[in-house]
Write an enzyme that holds these catalytic residues in place. Structure first.
Site, PDB file in Angstrom:
ATOM      1  CG  HIS A  72      -2.117  -0.865   1.074  1.00 44.76           C
ATOM      2  ND1 HIS A  72      -3.292  -0.646   1.753  1.00 44.76           N
ATOM      3  CD2 HIS A  72      -2.334  -1.940   0.300  1.00 44.76           C
ATOM      4  CE1 HIS A  72      -4.183  -1.565   1.408  1.00 44.76           C
ATOM      5  NE2 HIS A  72      -3.617  -2.372   0.531  1.00 44.76           N
ATOM      6  CE1 TYR A 203      -5.294   3.462   8.972  1.00 38.53           C
ATOM      7  CE2 TYR A 203      -5.813   3.098  11.283  1.00 38.53           C
ATOM      8  CZ  TYR A 203      -5.063   2.810  10.169  1.00 38.53           C
ATOM      9  OH  TYR A 203      -4.062   1.863  10.251  1.00 38.53           O
ATOM     10  N   PRO A 295      -4.177  -0.756  18.691  1.00 39.25           N
ATOM     11  CG  PRO A 295      -6.151  -1.785  18.021  1.00 39.25           C
ATOM     12  CD  PRO A 295      -5.444  -1.254  19.225  1.00 39.25           C
ATOM     13  CE  LYS A 299       4.266   2.440  13.476  1.00 41.43           C
ATOM     14  NZ  LYS A 299       4.420   2.098  12.079  1.00 41.43           N
ATOM     15  CE1 TYR A 386      -1.142   3.374   9.625  1.00 39.17           C
ATOM     16  CE2 TYR A 386      -0.069   2.575   7.630  1.00 39.17           C
ATOM     17  CZ  TYR A 386      -1.108   2.519   8.541  1.00 39.17           C
ATOM     18  OH  TYR A 386      -2.107   1.580   8.378  1.00 39.17           O
TER      19      TYR A 386
HETATM   20  C1  PHB Z   1      -6.205  -4.788  10.648  1.00 34.60           C
HETATM   21  O1  PHB Z   1      -6.248  -5.019   9.439  1.00 34.60           O
HETATM   22  O2  PHB Z   1      -6.601  -5.625  11.476  1.00 34.60           O
HETATM   23  C2  PHB Z   1      -5.670  -3.486  11.113  1.00 34.60           C
HETATM   24  C3  PHB Z   1      -5.100  -2.630  10.195  1.00 34.60           C
HETATM   25  C4  PHB Z   1      -4.618  -1.401  10.605  1.00 34.60           C
HETATM   26  C5  PHB Z   1      -4.693  -1.051  11.931  1.00 34.60           C
HETATM   27  C6  PHB Z   1      -5.236  -1.912  12.856  1.00 34.60           C
HETATM   28  C7  PHB Z   1      -5.738  -3.137  12.461  1.00 34.60           C
HETATM   29  O3  PHB Z   1      -4.234   0.170  12.315  1.00 34.60           O
END
Ligand code: PHB
Ligand code: APR
Length: 393
Positions: A72, A203, A295, A299, A386
Protein backbone atom coordinates in the site's frame (compact mmCIF):
# COMPACT_ATOMS: atom_id res chain seq x y z
CA UNK A 1 17.87 -31.35 27.30
CA UNK A 2 20.34 -28.58 26.59
CA UNK A 3 20.00 -25.79 23.98
CA UNK A 4 21.61 -22.41 23.48
CA UNK A 5 18.34 -20.44 23.54
CA UNK A 6 14.98 -21.44 25.02
CA UNK A 7 12.19 -19.39 23.45
CA UNK A 8 8.92 -19.18 25.39
CA UNK A 9 5.92 -18.46 23.12
CA UNK A 10 5.23 -19.32 19.47
CA UNK A 11 3.58 -16.07 18.41
CA UNK A 12 5.25 -13.93 15.74
CA UNK A 13 8.05 -12.80 18.10
CA UNK A 14 9.07 -16.32 19.14
CA UNK A 15 8.76 -17.82 15.66
CA UNK A 16 10.66 -15.04 13.86
CA UNK A 17 13.40 -15.22 16.49
CA UNK A 18 13.59 -19.01 16.08
CA UNK A 19 14.02 -18.61 12.34
CA UNK A 20 16.71 -15.91 12.62
CA UNK A 21 18.68 -17.97 15.16
CA UNK A 22 18.39 -21.07 12.99
CA UNK A 23 19.80 -19.14 10.00
CA UNK A 24 22.74 -18.13 12.22
CA UNK A 25 23.36 -21.71 13.36
CA UNK A 26 22.20 -21.07 16.93
CA UNK A 27 20.25 -23.91 18.42
CA UNK A 28 16.87 -23.04 20.00
CA UNK A 29 13.69 -24.71 21.18
CA UNK A 30 10.27 -23.03 21.21
CA UNK A 31 7.76 -23.80 24.00
CA UNK A 32 4.15 -22.82 23.38
CA UNK A 33 1.30 -23.20 25.87
CA UNK A 34 -1.41 -23.71 23.24
CA UNK A 35 -2.02 -25.78 20.08
CA UNK A 36 -0.99 -24.52 16.61
CA UNK A 37 -4.69 -24.22 15.71
CA UNK A 38 -5.31 -21.97 18.71
CA UNK A 39 -2.34 -19.77 17.81
CA UNK A 40 -3.63 -19.45 14.24
CA UNK A 41 -7.18 -18.74 15.39
CA UNK A 42 -6.30 -15.34 16.88
CA UNK A 43 -7.07 -12.63 14.37
CA UNK A 44 -4.71 -9.69 14.66
CA UNK A 45 -3.64 -6.74 12.54
CA UNK A 46 -1.54 -7.22 9.45
CA UNK A 47 0.25 -4.10 8.29
CA UNK A 48 4.00 -4.61 7.93
CA UNK A 49 6.61 -1.89 7.79
CA UNK A 50 9.43 -2.22 5.28
CA UNK A 51 11.87 -3.20 8.06
CA UNK A 52 9.58 -6.07 9.03
CA UNK A 53 9.25 -7.16 5.39
CA UNK A 54 13.06 -7.09 5.05
CA UNK A 55 13.45 -9.10 8.25
CA UNK A 56 11.02 -11.78 7.05
CA UNK A 57 13.01 -12.01 3.82
CA UNK A 58 16.18 -12.36 5.86
CA UNK A 59 14.50 -15.09 7.91
CA UNK A 60 13.66 -16.89 4.66
CA UNK A 61 9.87 -16.72 5.08
CA UNK A 62 8.94 -13.89 2.68
CA UNK A 63 7.96 -15.83 -0.43
CA UNK A 64 4.16 -16.05 0.07
CA UNK A 65 4.04 -12.57 1.61
CA UNK A 66 5.49 -11.09 -1.59
CA UNK A 67 3.16 -13.17 -3.77
CA UNK A 68 -0.08 -12.60 -1.82
CA UNK A 69 0.50 -9.51 0.34
CA UNK A 70 -0.79 -6.14 -0.80
CA UNK A 71 1.72 -3.28 -0.92
CA UNK A 72 0.00 0.00 0.00
CA UNK A 73 1.19 3.49 -0.96
CA UNK A 74 -1.18 5.38 1.30
CA UNK A 75 -4.29 5.34 3.50
CA UNK A 76 -7.29 7.58 3.97
CA UNK A 77 -8.54 9.53 6.93
CA UNK A 78 -12.28 10.15 6.91
CA UNK A 79 -12.93 12.94 9.35
CA UNK A 80 -16.52 13.93 10.00
CA UNK A 81 -17.44 12.95 6.44
CA UNK A 82 -14.44 14.47 4.61
CA UNK A 83 -11.65 12.39 3.12
CA UNK A 84 -7.95 13.20 3.42
CA UNK A 85 -5.34 10.92 1.87
CA UNK A 86 -2.04 10.26 3.58
CA UNK A 87 0.24 9.64 0.62
CA UNK A 88 2.75 7.40 2.39
CA UNK A 89 4.99 6.90 -0.62
CA UNK A 90 4.89 10.54 -1.71
CA UNK A 91 5.61 11.82 1.80
CA UNK A 92 8.39 9.38 2.67
CA UNK A 93 10.46 9.14 -0.49
CA UNK A 94 8.73 6.05 -1.84
CA UNK A 95 8.18 3.92 1.27
CA UNK A 96 5.22 1.53 1.40
CA UNK A 97 3.62 -0.81 3.90
CA UNK A 98 2.63 -4.41 3.20
CA UNK A 99 -0.85 -5.61 4.12
CA UNK A 100 -0.48 -9.30 5.03
CA UNK A 101 -2.44 -10.93 7.86
CA UNK A 102 -0.67 -12.02 11.01
CA UNK A 103 -2.41 -15.40 10.66
CA UNK A 104 -0.85 -15.97 7.23
CA UNK A 105 2.54 -14.85 8.46
CA UNK A 106 2.32 -17.16 11.48
CA UNK A 107 1.38 -20.05 9.15
CA UNK A 108 4.45 -19.33 6.98
CA UNK A 109 6.68 -19.27 10.05
CA UNK A 110 5.22 -22.54 11.37
CA UNK A 111 5.73 -24.21 7.97
CA UNK A 112 9.32 -22.98 7.75
CA UNK A 113 10.01 -24.31 11.25
CA UNK A 114 8.49 -27.67 10.45
CA UNK A 115 10.33 -28.08 7.14
CA UNK A 116 13.67 -27.21 8.77
CA UNK A 117 12.91 -29.89 11.40
CA UNK A 118 13.14 -27.40 14.28
CA UNK A 119 11.75 -28.35 17.67
CA UNK A 120 8.56 -26.70 18.88
CA UNK A 121 6.75 -28.05 21.91
CA UNK A 122 3.07 -27.15 21.65
CA UNK A 123 0.75 -27.48 24.65
CA UNK A 124 3.69 -27.03 27.02
CA UNK A 125 1.99 -26.71 30.42
CA UNK A 126 3.19 -24.93 33.59
CA UNK A 127 6.19 -23.35 31.88
CA UNK A 128 8.49 -21.80 34.49
CA UNK A 129 11.80 -19.95 34.12
CA UNK A 130 14.66 -20.29 36.64
CA UNK A 131 18.20 -19.10 37.44
CA UNK A 132 18.26 -16.39 34.79
CA UNK A 133 20.50 -14.39 37.10
CA UNK A 134 23.18 -17.07 36.49
CA UNK A 135 24.95 -18.30 33.34
CA UNK A 136 22.92 -21.53 33.39
CA UNK A 137 19.25 -20.61 33.24
CA UNK A 138 16.62 -23.36 33.11
CA UNK A 139 13.11 -23.68 31.80
CA UNK A 140 10.73 -26.31 33.15
CA UNK A 141 7.45 -27.46 31.65
CA UNK A 142 5.03 -30.34 31.64
CA UNK A 143 4.16 -32.09 28.42
CA UNK A 144 0.49 -31.53 27.59
CA UNK A 145 0.10 -35.06 26.16
CA UNK A 146 1.69 -37.45 28.68
CA UNK A 147 1.98 -34.98 31.58
CA UNK A 148 5.73 -35.69 31.95
CA UNK A 149 7.92 -32.95 33.44
CA UNK A 150 10.96 -31.70 31.54
CA UNK A 151 13.84 -29.36 32.25
CA UNK A 152 15.81 -27.47 29.61
CA UNK A 153 19.22 -26.06 30.42
CA UNK A 154 20.21 -23.11 28.22
CA UNK A 155 22.44 -20.06 27.85
CA UNK A 156 19.54 -17.63 27.38
CA UNK A 157 15.77 -17.46 27.73
CA UNK A 158 13.77 -15.36 25.25
CA UNK A 159 10.44 -14.36 26.79
CA UNK A 160 8.21 -14.07 23.70
CA UNK A 161 5.11 -15.19 25.58
CA UNK A 162 2.85 -12.19 25.11
CA UNK A 163 1.25 -9.80 27.57
CA UNK A 164 -0.11 -12.52 29.89
CA UNK A 165 2.99 -14.72 29.73
CA UNK A 166 5.06 -16.20 32.52
CA UNK A 167 8.42 -14.54 31.73
CA UNK A 168 7.70 -10.93 32.67
CA UNK A 169 5.71 -12.21 35.67
CA UNK A 170 8.81 -14.11 36.90
CA UNK A 171 10.95 -10.99 37.23
CA UNK A 172 11.22 -9.64 40.82
CA UNK A 173 8.82 -6.72 41.20
CA UNK A 174 11.55 -4.31 42.31
CA UNK A 175 13.58 -4.98 39.14
CA UNK A 176 10.92 -3.85 36.67
CA UNK A 177 8.92 -0.67 36.07
CA UNK A 178 5.59 -0.70 34.22
CA UNK A 179 4.08 2.24 32.32
CA UNK A 180 0.45 1.95 31.32
CA UNK A 181 -2.50 3.76 29.77
CA UNK A 182 -5.85 2.00 29.50
CA UNK A 183 -8.44 3.47 27.12
CA UNK A 184 -12.14 3.63 27.96
CA UNK A 185 -13.28 1.71 24.85
CA UNK A 186 -12.55 -1.31 22.69
CA UNK A 187 -12.62 -2.26 19.02
CA UNK A 188 -15.31 -4.61 17.79
CA UNK A 189 -13.81 -6.34 14.75
CA UNK A 190 -15.51 -8.34 12.02
CA UNK A 191 -13.80 -10.48 9.38
CA UNK A 192 -15.74 -11.41 6.25
CA UNK A 193 -15.14 -12.97 2.85
CA UNK A 194 -16.22 -9.86 0.97
CA UNK A 195 -14.14 -7.57 -1.25
CA UNK A 196 -12.71 -4.58 0.65
CA UNK A 197 -14.67 -1.36 0.38
CA UNK A 198 -11.61 0.50 -0.95
CA UNK A 199 -8.14 -0.20 -2.30
CA UNK A 200 -6.62 1.49 0.77
CA UNK A 201 -7.35 1.43 4.49
CA UNK A 202 -9.84 4.03 5.75
CA UNK A 203 -9.50 5.33 9.31
CA UNK A 204 -12.73 7.16 10.17
CA UNK A 205 -13.41 9.61 12.99
CA UNK A 206 -17.07 10.40 13.62
CA UNK A 207 -19.27 11.62 16.44
CA UNK A 208 -20.47 8.03 16.87
CA UNK A 209 -16.86 6.90 17.35
CA UNK A 210 -13.95 5.55 15.35
CA UNK A 211 -14.19 3.00 12.53
CA UNK A 212 -11.57 1.27 10.39
CA UNK A 213 -11.94 -0.41 7.01
CA UNK A 214 -9.07 -2.82 6.51
CA UNK A 215 -8.46 -5.97 4.51
CA UNK A 216 -6.60 -9.24 4.34
CA UNK A 217 -6.78 -9.77 0.55
CA UNK A 218 -8.84 -8.72 -2.47
CA UNK A 219 -11.61 -11.02 -1.25
CA UNK A 220 -11.36 -10.77 2.55
CA UNK A 221 -12.13 -7.66 4.59
CA UNK A 222 -11.58 -6.65 8.19
CA UNK A 223 -13.70 -3.88 9.71
CA UNK A 224 -13.72 -2.35 13.17
CA UNK A 225 -15.98 0.00 15.13
CA UNK A 226 -15.14 1.64 18.44
CA UNK A 227 -17.46 0.37 21.21
CA UNK A 228 -17.75 1.04 24.96
CA UNK A 229 -15.88 -1.46 27.14
CA UNK A 230 -19.21 -2.65 28.52
CA UNK A 231 -20.31 -4.03 25.12
CA UNK A 232 -20.59 -7.79 24.68
CA UNK A 233 -19.90 -9.37 21.31
CA UNK A 234 -23.04 -11.55 21.71
CA UNK A 235 -25.11 -8.37 21.46
CA UNK A 236 -23.74 -7.61 18.02
CA UNK A 237 -25.45 -9.48 15.20
CA UNK A 238 -23.73 -9.12 11.84
CA UNK A 239 -26.57 -6.86 10.69
CA UNK A 240 -26.16 -4.60 13.69
CA UNK A 241 -22.42 -4.36 13.01
CA UNK A 242 -22.89 -3.45 9.32
CA UNK A 243 -25.57 -0.86 10.23
CA UNK A 244 -23.24 0.80 12.73
CA UNK A 245 -20.30 0.74 10.31
CA UNK A 246 -22.43 2.37 7.59
CA UNK A 247 -23.32 5.20 9.96
CA UNK A 248 -19.60 5.95 10.39
CA UNK A 249 -18.68 5.91 6.67
CA UNK A 250 -19.31 8.40 3.85
CA UNK A 251 -21.73 7.94 0.91
CA UNK A 252 -18.81 6.96 -1.37
CA UNK A 253 -17.82 4.08 0.92
CA UNK A 254 -21.40 3.08 1.62
CA UNK A 255 -22.06 2.89 -2.13
CA UNK A 256 -19.28 0.31 -2.44
CA UNK A 257 -19.58 -1.58 0.85
CA UNK A 258 -20.26 -5.28 0.30
CA UNK A 259 -21.58 -6.96 3.43
CA UNK A 260 -21.69 -10.66 4.19
CA UNK A 261 -21.65 -13.17 7.05
CA UNK A 262 -18.84 -12.79 9.58
CA UNK A 263 -16.09 -15.41 9.79
CA UNK A 264 -14.90 -13.96 13.08
CA UNK A 265 -16.14 -11.25 15.39
CA UNK A 266 -14.51 -10.14 18.63
CA UNK A 267 -13.95 -7.17 20.93
CA UNK A 268 -10.40 -6.13 21.85
CA UNK A 269 -9.73 -3.61 24.62
CA UNK A 270 -7.15 -0.90 23.87
CA UNK A 271 -4.07 -0.51 26.02
CA UNK A 272 -0.66 1.14 25.95
CA UNK A 273 1.93 -0.63 28.13
CA UNK A 274 5.72 -0.72 28.44
CA UNK A 275 7.86 -2.70 30.88
CA UNK A 276 11.40 -1.50 31.52
CA UNK A 277 14.02 -2.84 31.23
CA UNK A 278 13.70 -5.73 28.77
CA UNK A 279 16.71 -7.71 29.97
CA UNK A 280 17.17 -9.41 33.34
CA UNK A 281 20.48 -11.25 33.36
CA UNK A 282 20.03 -14.08 30.88
CA UNK A 283 16.29 -13.46 30.33
CA UNK A 284 15.16 -11.15 27.51
CA UNK A 285 11.60 -9.98 26.93
CA UNK A 286 10.46 -9.34 23.34
CA UNK A 287 7.18 -8.38 21.65
CA UNK A 288 3.90 -8.22 23.57
CA UNK A 289 5.64 -9.71 26.65
CA UNK A 290 7.35 -6.33 27.06
CA UNK A 291 4.91 -3.85 25.54
CA UNK A 292 1.42 -3.37 24.15
CA UNK A 293 0.20 -0.69 21.77
CA UNK A 294 -3.38 0.13 20.84
CA UNK A 295 -3.96 -1.16 17.30
CA UNK A 296 -4.58 2.30 15.80
CA UNK A 297 -1.14 2.64 14.19
CA UNK A 298 -0.74 -1.11 13.47
CA UNK A 299 2.58 -1.21 15.33
CA UNK A 300 2.21 -4.36 17.49
CA UNK A 301 3.55 -6.89 15.02
CA UNK A 302 6.21 -4.51 13.74
CA UNK A 303 7.58 -3.91 17.23
CA UNK A 304 7.66 -7.65 17.89
CA UNK A 305 9.66 -8.07 14.67
CA UNK A 306 12.13 -5.28 15.43
CA UNK A 307 12.69 -6.49 19.03
CA UNK A 308 13.68 -9.95 17.81
CA UNK A 309 15.79 -8.43 15.04
CA UNK A 310 17.81 -6.65 17.74
CA UNK A 311 17.83 -9.74 19.99
CA UNK A 312 18.98 -12.12 17.26
CA UNK A 313 21.85 -9.79 16.35
CA UNK A 314 22.83 -9.46 20.02
CA UNK A 315 22.87 -13.24 20.48
CA UNK A 316 24.87 -13.75 17.28
CA UNK A 317 27.38 -11.20 18.57
CA UNK A 318 27.51 -12.99 21.92
CA UNK A 319 28.42 -16.31 20.32
CA UNK A 320 31.05 -14.48 18.25
CA UNK A 321 32.62 -13.30 21.51
CA UNK A 322 31.11 -9.86 22.32
CA UNK A 323 28.58 -8.99 25.03
CA UNK A 324 27.98 -5.46 23.70
CA UNK A 325 24.77 -6.41 21.87
CA UNK A 326 23.15 -8.09 24.83
CA UNK A 327 24.20 -5.23 27.10
CA UNK A 328 22.52 -2.71 24.79
CA UNK A 329 19.48 -4.82 23.89
CA UNK A 330 17.03 -3.18 26.27
CA UNK A 331 18.01 0.45 25.63
CA UNK A 332 18.10 -0.05 21.86
CA UNK A 333 14.67 -1.62 21.77
CA UNK A 334 13.07 0.83 24.18
CA UNK A 335 14.17 3.85 22.16
CA UNK A 336 12.25 2.55 19.17
CA UNK A 337 9.36 1.19 21.24
CA UNK A 338 8.66 4.50 22.93
CA UNK A 339 8.41 6.23 19.57
CA UNK A 340 5.88 3.66 18.40
CA UNK A 341 4.05 3.91 21.74
CA UNK A 342 3.85 7.67 21.31
CA UNK A 343 2.58 7.34 17.76
CA UNK A 344 -0.08 4.72 18.58
CA UNK A 345 -1.28 6.73 21.59
CA UNK A 346 -1.40 9.91 19.48
CA UNK A 347 -3.33 8.26 16.61
CA UNK A 348 -5.72 6.80 19.20
CA UNK A 349 -6.26 10.17 20.88
CA UNK A 350 -6.83 11.96 17.57
CA UNK A 351 -9.25 9.49 16.01
CA UNK A 352 -11.47 8.21 18.83
CA UNK A 353 -14.39 9.71 20.68
CA UNK A 354 -13.56 9.91 24.38
CA UNK A 355 -16.43 9.71 26.85
CA UNK A 356 -16.14 12.35 29.59
CA UNK A 357 -13.28 14.30 28.01
CA UNK A 358 -12.72 17.85 29.09
CA UNK A 359 -14.41 19.82 26.26
CA UNK A 360 -11.35 22.07 25.94
CA UNK A 361 -9.10 19.06 25.35
CA UNK A 362 -11.53 17.59 22.83
CA UNK A 363 -11.54 20.86 20.86
CA UNK A 364 -7.72 20.99 21.02
CA UNK A 365 -7.47 17.41 19.71
CA UNK A 366 -9.94 18.19 16.91
CA UNK A 367 -7.82 21.22 16.00
CA UNK A 368 -4.66 19.10 16.02
CA UNK A 369 -6.20 16.60 13.60
CA UNK A 370 -7.36 19.46 11.39
CA UNK A 371 -3.81 20.83 11.46
CA UNK A 372 -2.24 17.44 10.69
CA UNK A 373 -4.33 16.75 7.59
CA UNK A 374 -4.01 20.26 6.19
CA UNK A 375 -0.30 20.74 6.78
CA UNK A 376 2.45 19.09 4.77
CA UNK A 377 4.56 18.89 7.92
CA UNK A 378 1.66 17.25 9.79
CA UNK A 379 0.98 14.68 7.07
CA UNK A 380 4.69 13.96 6.75
CA UNK A 381 4.94 13.26 10.50
CA UNK A 382 2.03 10.87 10.30
CA UNK A 383 3.37 9.11 7.19
CA UNK A 384 6.94 8.81 8.50
CA UNK A 385 5.76 7.12 11.68
CA UNK A 386 3.21 4.91 9.93
CA UNK A 387 5.73 3.42 7.48
CA UNK A 388 8.15 2.92 10.40
CA UNK A 389 11.05 4.96 11.68
CA UNK A 390 14.58 4.07 10.59
CA UNK A 391 16.90 2.17 12.93
CA UNK A 392 19.23 4.41 14.85
CA UNK A 393 21.71 1.88 16.22
C1 PHB B 1 -6.21 -4.79 10.65
O1 PHB B 1 -6.25 -5.02 9.44
O2 PHB B 1 -6.60 -5.62 11.48
C2 PHB B 1 -5.67 -3.49 11.11
C3 PHB B 1 -5.10 -2.63 10.19
C4 PHB B 1 -4.62 -1.40 10.60
C5 PHB B 1 -4.69 -1.05 11.93
C6 PHB B 1 -5.24 -1.91 12.86
C7 PHB B 1 -5.74 -3.14 12.46
O3 PHB B 1 -4.23 0.17 12.31
N1 APR C 1 4.08 -20.66 28.25
C1 APR C 1 4.23 -20.85 26.92
N2 APR C 1 3.67 -20.05 25.98
C2 APR C 1 2.95 -19.03 26.41
C3 APR C 1 2.77 -18.75 27.79
C4 APR C 1 3.38 -19.62 28.71
N3 APR C 1 3.22 -19.44 30.05
N4 APR C 1 1.99 -17.66 27.91
C5 APR C 1 1.70 -17.25 26.67
N5 APR C 1 2.27 -18.07 25.74
C6 APR C 1 2.19 -17.99 24.30
C7 APR C 1 0.82 -17.59 23.80
O1 APR C 1 -0.06 -18.70 23.71
C8 APR C 1 1.15 -17.00 22.42
O2 APR C 1 1.08 -17.97 21.41
O3 APR C 1 3.04 -16.97 23.82
C9 APR C 1 2.57 -16.50 22.57
C10 APR C 1 2.67 -15.00 22.51
O4 APR C 1 2.27 -14.55 21.23
P1 APR C 1 1.61 -13.12 20.96
O5 APR C 1 0.64 -12.80 22.05
O6 APR C 1 1.13 -13.13 19.56
O7 APR C 1 2.82 -12.10 21.15
P2 APR C 1 4.07 -11.76 20.20
O8 APR C 1 4.65 -12.97 19.59
O9 APR C 1 4.90 -10.84 21.00
O10 APR C 1 3.43 -10.98 18.99
C11 APR C 1 3.05 -9.66 19.02
O11 APR C 1 0.85 -10.17 18.38
O12 APR C 1 -0.71 -9.39 19.94
C12 APR C 1 -0.19 -9.25 18.69
O13 APR C 1 -0.49 -6.99 18.14
C13 APR C 1 0.41 -7.92 18.60
O14 APR C 1 0.93 -8.18 16.41
C14 APR C 1 1.50 -8.18 17.69
C15 APR C 1 1.99 -9.50 17.97
Amino acid sequence: MRVQVAIVGAGPAGLILGQLLHKAGIDAVVLEAHTPEYVLGRIRAGVLEQVAVDLLDEAGVGRRMHAEGLPHDGFELLIEGRRHRIDLAGLTGGKQVMVYGQTELTKDLMDARASAGLKTVYEAKDVSVHDFDTKRPRVRYRNGGDGQSHEIECDFIAGCDGFHGVCRASVPKNAIANFERVYPFGWLGLLSDTPPVSGELIYAKTERGFALCSMRSHTRSRYYVQVPLTEKVENWSDDKFWDELRKRLDPQANGRLVTGPSIEKSIAPLRSFVAEPMRFGRLFLAGDAAHIVPPTGAKGLNLAATDVRTLSRALIEFYAGSETGIDHYSARCLRRIWKAERFSWWMTMLLHTFPDTNPFEQRALDAELDYVVHSLAGRTTMAENYVGLPFED
